[in-house]
Scaffold this motif. Structure first.
Motif, PDB file in Angstrom:
ATOM      1  N   CYS A  68       2.311   8.442   4.223  1.00  0.00           N
ATOM      2  CA  CYS A  68       1.239   8.397   3.767  1.00  0.00           C
ATOM      3  C   CYS A  68       1.351   6.814   4.372  1.00  0.00           C
ATOM      4  O   CYS A  68       0.453   4.946   5.508  1.00  0.00           O
ATOM      5  CB  CYS A  68       1.138   7.390   2.090  1.00  0.00           C
ATOM      6  N   LEU A  69       2.676   5.751   4.796  1.00  0.00           N
ATOM      7  CA  LEU A  69       2.918   4.686   5.192  1.00  0.00           C
ATOM      8  C   LEU A  69       2.993   4.759   6.532  1.00  0.00           C
ATOM      9  O   LEU A  69       2.279   3.743   6.995  1.00  0.00           O
ATOM     10  CB  LEU A  69       4.282   4.679   4.966  1.00  0.00           C
ATOM     11  N   VAL A  70       2.503   5.502   7.208  1.00  0.00           N
ATOM     12  CA  VAL A  70       2.347   6.051   8.885  1.00  0.00           C
ATOM     13  C   VAL A  70       0.939   5.867   8.745  1.00  0.00           C
ATOM     14  O   VAL A  70       0.663   5.242   9.267  1.00  0.00           O
ATOM     15  CB  VAL A  70       3.373   7.173   9.455  1.00  0.00           C
ATOM     16  N   SER A  71       0.198   6.933   8.317  1.00  0.00           N
ATOM     17  CA  SER A  71      -1.116   7.438   8.153  1.00  0.00           C
ATOM     18  C   SER A  71      -1.742   5.312   8.050  1.00  0.00           C
ATOM     19  O   SER A  71      -2.636   5.446   8.407  1.00  0.00           O
ATOM     20  CB  SER A  71      -1.439   7.902   6.687  1.00  0.00           C
ATOM     21  N   GLY A  72      -1.702   5.024   7.022  1.00  0.00           N
ATOM     22  CA  GLY A  72      -2.084   3.833   6.186  1.00  0.00           C
ATOM     23  C   GLY A  72      -1.851   2.632   7.813  1.00  0.00           C
ATOM     24  O   GLY A  72      -2.652   1.676   8.232  1.00  0.00           O
ATOM     25  N   ILE A  73      -0.789   1.930   8.072  1.00  0.00           N
ATOM     26  CA  ILE A  73      -0.803   1.692   8.845  1.00  0.00           C
ATOM     27  C   ILE A  73      -2.175   2.361  10.133  1.00  0.00           C
ATOM     28  O   ILE A  73      -2.145   0.783  10.791  1.00  0.00           O
ATOM     29  CB  ILE A  73       1.341   1.802  10.106  1.00  0.00           C
ATOM     30  N   GLY A 113      -6.590   1.462   4.514  1.00  0.00           N
ATOM     31  CA  GLY A 113      -5.271   2.092   5.341  1.00  0.00           C
ATOM     32  C   GLY A 113      -4.385   1.391   4.867  1.00  0.00           C
ATOM     33  O   GLY A 113      -3.695   1.267   4.708  1.00  0.00           O
ATOM     34  N   PHE A 114      -5.014  -0.268   4.328  1.00  0.00           N
ATOM     35  CA  PHE A 114      -4.182  -0.944   4.035  1.00  0.00           C
ATOM     36  C   PHE A 114      -3.554  -0.418   2.370  1.00  0.00           C
ATOM     37  O   PHE A 114      -2.441  -0.389   2.254  1.00  0.00           O
ATOM     38  CB  PHE A 114      -4.449  -2.235   4.159  1.00  0.00           C
ATOM     39  N   CYS A 151      -1.408   2.118   2.741  1.00  0.00           N
ATOM     40  CA  CYS A 151       0.455   1.756   3.498  1.00  0.00           C
ATOM     41  C   CYS A 151       0.688   0.609   2.641  1.00  0.00           C
ATOM     42  O   CYS A 151       2.067   1.106   2.419  1.00  0.00           O
ATOM     43  CB  CYS A 151       0.124   0.468   4.448  1.00  0.00           C
ATOM     44  N   ALA A 163       4.466   1.855   1.293  1.00  0.00           N
ATOM     45  CA  ALA A 163       5.775   0.610   1.616  1.00  0.00           C
ATOM     46  C   ALA A 163       6.230   0.079  -0.205  1.00  0.00           C
ATOM     47  O   ALA A 163       7.585   0.628  -0.065  1.00  0.00           O
ATOM     48  CB  ALA A 163       5.621  -0.015   2.195  1.00  0.00           C
TER      49      ALA A 163
END
Length: 145
Positions: free
Chosen positions: A24-29, A53-54, A57, A61
């Protein structure tokens, strides 16, 4: 009265949960920066794609930071906040997709809605565990790290 010792050590990091949060973090970034946009995200348009996305992320995180926090009780509180934000962000996706894309995004919306529900169940599980610890402390127990 017997002494109750509560240890949050049994609160362990799940490799599957860690993987999903990192994903989810990578996708969000990638979504927030515009590097990766799938057809549904493109059709959703701005600013919604960036907001999605933000949110993804930040929620992931914060949850990852909480999962690896040294003090397990503080870590559970931080993780709960991140997973709650991730659940709310994941609830936002089906709403945005349905209103902007329609039934073309039904599969994506359904999967993300189920993920959102899983996040809310995890928040509930963390709350139960924290309440158990607080109740034990209230009755004279000790918390071991």
């Amino acid at each position: 009265m017997p002494v109750i010792i509560v240890s949050p050590v049994r609160w362990s990091r799940s490799p599957l949960q860690t993987f999903l949060l990192a994903l989810c973090l990578v996708s969000g970034i990638l979504i927030a920066t515009g590097v990766s946009r799938n057809p549904v995200t493109k059709e959703m348009g701005e600013p919604w794609a960036t907001i999605w996305g933000f949110s993804l992320c930040v929620g992931a995180a914060v949850a990852l930071i909480g999962a690896f926090w040294k003090n397990r009780i503080t870590g559970m509180l931080i993780e709960r906040s991140g997973i709650l934000l991730l659940g709310l962000a994941s609830l936002l996706w089906p709403i945005l997709v349905t209103s902007n894309v329609g039934l073309d995004g039904l599969y994506s919306s359904t999967i993300t809605l189920i993920f959102s529900i899983a996040c809310f169940f995890q928040v509930r599980y963390i709350n139960k565990h924290i309440n158990l610890i607080l109740e034990a402390i209230k009755h004279g127990g000790q918390v071991l790290e």
